[in-house]
Scaffold this active site. Sequence first.
Site, PDB file in Angstrom:
ATOM      1  N   ARG A 224       0.850  -1.182   0.000  1.00 38.27           N
ATOM      2  CA  ARG A 224       0.000   0.000   0.000  1.00 38.27           C
ATOM      3  C   ARG A 224       0.895   1.244   0.000  1.00 38.27           C
ATOM      4  O   ARG A 224       2.030   1.208   0.499  1.00 38.27           O
ATOM      5  CB  ARG A 224      -0.890   0.023   1.254  1.00 38.27           C
ATOM      6  N   HIS A 272      -1.808   0.777  -9.776  1.00 42.65           N
ATOM      7  CA  HIS A 272      -2.472  -0.173  -8.854  1.00 42.65           C
ATOM      8  C   HIS A 272      -3.141  -1.318  -9.630  1.00 42.65           C
ATOM      9  O   HIS A 272      -4.356  -1.513  -9.555  1.00 42.65           O
ATOM     10  CB  HIS A 272      -3.494   0.537  -7.963  1.00 42.65           C
TER      11      HIS A 272
HETATM   12  P1  NDP Z   1      -1.759 -12.108   4.141  1.00 40.85           P
HETATM   13  O1  NDP Z   1      -2.623 -11.652   5.266  1.00 40.85           O
HETATM   14  O2  NDP Z   1      -2.001 -13.443   3.553  1.00 40.85           O
HETATM   15  O3  NDP Z   1      -0.228 -12.040   4.577  1.00 40.85           O
HETATM   16  C1  NDP Z   1       0.303 -10.950   5.273  1.00 40.85           C
HETATM   17  C2  NDP Z   1       1.773 -11.186   5.545  1.00 40.85           C
HETATM   18  O4  NDP Z   1       2.306 -10.002   6.153  1.00 40.85           O
HETATM   19  C3  NDP Z   1       2.042 -12.341   6.509  1.00 40.85           C
HETATM   20  O5  NDP Z   1       3.214 -13.002   6.112  1.00 40.85           O
HETATM   21  C4  NDP Z   1       2.266 -11.613   7.846  1.00 40.85           C
HETATM   22  O6  NDP Z   1       3.132 -12.287   8.746  1.00 40.85           O
HETATM   23  C5  NDP Z   1       2.958 -10.365   7.367  1.00 40.85           C
HETATM   24  N1  NDP Z   1       2.829  -9.276   8.355  1.00 40.85           N
HETATM   25  C6  NDP Z   1       1.698  -8.681   8.802  1.00 40.85           C
HETATM   26  N2  NDP Z   1       1.998  -7.756   9.745  1.00 40.85           N
HETATM   27  C7  NDP Z   1       3.341  -7.768   9.885  1.00 40.85           C
HETATM   28  C8  NDP Z   1       4.255  -7.068  10.699  1.00 40.85           C
HETATM   29  N3  NDP Z   1       3.838  -6.141  11.572  1.00 40.85           N
HETATM   30  N4  NDP Z   1       5.565  -7.352  10.596  1.00 40.85           N
HETATM   31  C9  NDP Z   1       6.000  -8.300   9.714  1.00 40.85           C
HETATM   32  N5  NDP Z   1       5.190  -9.013   8.916  1.00 40.85           N
HETATM   33  C10 NDP Z   1       3.875  -8.749   8.998  1.00 40.85           C
HETATM   34  O7  NDP Z   1      -1.896 -10.956   3.022  1.00 40.85           O
HETATM   35  P2  NDP Z   1      -1.771 -11.133   1.429  1.00 40.85           P
HETATM   36  O8  NDP Z   1      -0.469 -11.771   1.130  1.00 40.85           O
HETATM   37  O9  NDP Z   1      -2.987 -11.749   0.879  1.00 40.85           O
HETATM   38  O10 NDP Z   1      -1.793  -9.594   0.950  1.00 40.85           O
HETATM   39  C11 NDP Z   1      -0.829  -8.676   1.423  1.00 40.85           C
HETATM   40  C12 NDP Z   1      -1.163  -7.287   0.920  1.00 40.85           C
HETATM   41  O11 NDP Z   1      -0.877  -7.157  -0.473  1.00 40.85           O
HETATM   42  C13 NDP Z   1      -2.628  -6.855   0.993  1.00 40.85           C
HETATM   43  O12 NDP Z   1      -2.988  -6.503   2.306  1.00 40.85           O
HETATM   44  C14 NDP Z   1      -2.666  -5.696   0.038  1.00 40.85           C
HETATM   45  O13 NDP Z   1      -2.311  -4.511   0.732  1.00 40.85           O
HETATM   46  C15 NDP Z   1      -1.560  -6.029  -0.975  1.00 40.85           C
HETATM   47  N6  NDP Z   1      -2.139  -6.350  -2.276  1.00 40.85           N
HETATM   48  C16 NDP Z   1      -1.905  -5.470  -3.314  1.00 40.85           C
HETATM   49  C17 NDP Z   1      -2.389  -5.719  -4.567  1.00 40.85           C
HETATM   50  C18 NDP Z   1      -2.069  -4.814  -5.694  1.00 40.85           C
HETATM   51  O14 NDP Z   1      -2.643  -4.956  -6.785  1.00 40.85           O
HETATM   52  N7  NDP Z   1      -1.142  -3.881  -5.529  1.00 40.85           N
HETATM   53  C19 NDP Z   1      -3.224  -6.912  -4.850  1.00 40.85           C
HETATM   54  C20 NDP Z   1      -3.368  -7.796  -3.718  1.00 40.85           C
HETATM   55  C21 NDP Z   1      -2.855  -7.496  -2.480  1.00 40.85           C
HETATM   56  P3  NDP Z   1       2.717 -13.712   9.429  1.00 40.85           P
HETATM   57  O15 NDP Z   1       2.740 -14.703   8.293  1.00 40.85           O
HETATM   58  O16 NDP Z   1       3.795 -13.956  10.384  1.00 40.85           O
HETATM   59  O17 NDP Z   1       1.349 -13.503   9.999  1.00 40.85           O
HETATM   60  C1  OXD Z   2      -6.124  -5.844  -3.170  1.00 42.06           C
HETATM   61  C2  OXD Z   2      -5.729  -4.849  -4.170  1.00 42.06           C
HETATM   62  O1  OXD Z   2      -5.864  -5.632  -1.975  1.00 42.06           O
HETATM   63  O2  OXD Z   2      -6.131  -4.976  -5.343  1.00 42.06           O
HETATM   64  O3  OXD Z   2      -6.694  -6.886  -3.549  1.00 42.06           O
HETATM   65  O4  OXD Z   2      -4.978  -3.925  -3.846  1.00 42.06           O
END
Ligand code: NDP
Ligand code: OXD
Length: 309
Positions: A224, A272
């Site tokens: 983000r 995005h």
């Molecule tokens: P998940 O919830 O599956 O995974 C989140 C990961 O982040 C986990 O590995 C978690 O650690 C880690 N994490 C969370 N908080 C912390 C912290 N404080 N310190 C270190 N690690 C942390 O999310 P997704 O993989 O599905 O998606 C991630 C993000 O990608 C979304 O929230 C969105 O913002 C972004 N996104 C962007 C898109 C785009 O088109 N640009 C499309 C899709 C997603 P742990 O495994 O230890 O819990």
């Molecule tokens: C998502 C995105 O979070 O598109 O799925 O950013």
Amino acid sequence: MTLLIVMPGREGDSRRLAAELRAIDGNITVEIWPEVGDPGQVEMIVAWSQPDGLWASFPNLRLVASFGAGVENLVGDSDLPASVAVVRTVDNSLAKGMAEYVVTAIAGWRRSWIRYRNDQAHCSWRPQTYPFSCTVLLLGVGRMGMGVADALSAVDHRVIGWGRTGRAVGDIEGISGHEALLDVVSQVDVTVCLLPLTPDTEDILDSTLFSRMKRGSLLINVGRGRHLVEDDLITALGQGRPKHAVLDVFREEPLPLNHPFWTHPAITITPHVAALTDPRGAAERIAENWRRLYAGAPLLDQVDREQGY
Ligand code: NDP
Ligand code: OXD
């Protein structure tokens, strides 16, 4: 009982999602905001960029599904009653789309695509060598990160994953903690932000992190916009740590016309689009959660509202 789609600005996706949901289960009453028959009948909402104050109109709301992976606009909304459950909508194509984007961005940078494009304009034949090994640090190894890690491993990149819990998954070395992050970032060629936006992860891409990066490295932000301290990046690019940034997400979207990122030679911008939610795949997950809601069964991809993701 009604399932309401609230995705202002995404009318095409809304119509397609509604059609897919009706095709999957003809018993679901689907409406698209702002056309709402009886607000008292709405028990589930699929939301993206919902307007402020939305929830107060729906006294019997039980479940909100994000139309995508990110949920910061839902978990961060103090008006959303605590009794309402929140789920993400993450089908396989989302992680695959993200993997394709990150692999493409890394390949384009490592293999000098921008330079060759410029050389072609001058009919100039200038082969470049490229590094034979590449280590990639993924900040976040959740659903998106795992898909990216698999794709990078398939092209023989070494992958290190930084997460909250730091567990190793498959071939990925897992680490956690801010000190470990500052340590490892100096050893990697590429850093990719795939974190959810929470109070703990906001502004994580800042001058402290950049000052520890390997000179000449690449930063990719697909998490983000609020993960990145924008002024810190401009200063850091001037010092070559990182040398280039590929940015898909921004504090303000669309990126304002006068924003310095647009014309920065060391920044590549995409609007995005790193991974787009496919209404068809999403409809399957949403319909399944609708069924589970009424059966009292555990929901798919439920978010921990306290934890924020
Ligand atoms: P998940 O919830 O599956 O995974 C989140 C990961 O982040 C986990 O590995 C978690 O650690 C880690 N994490 C969370 N908080 C912390 C912290 N404080 N310190 C270190 N690690 C942390 O999310 P997704 O993989 O599905 O998606 C991630 C993000 O990608 C979304 O929230 C969105 O913002 C972004 N996104 C962007 C898109 C785009 O088109 N640009 C499309 C899709 C997603 P742990 O495994 O230890 O819990
Ligand atoms: C998502 C995105 O979070 O598109 O799925 O950013």
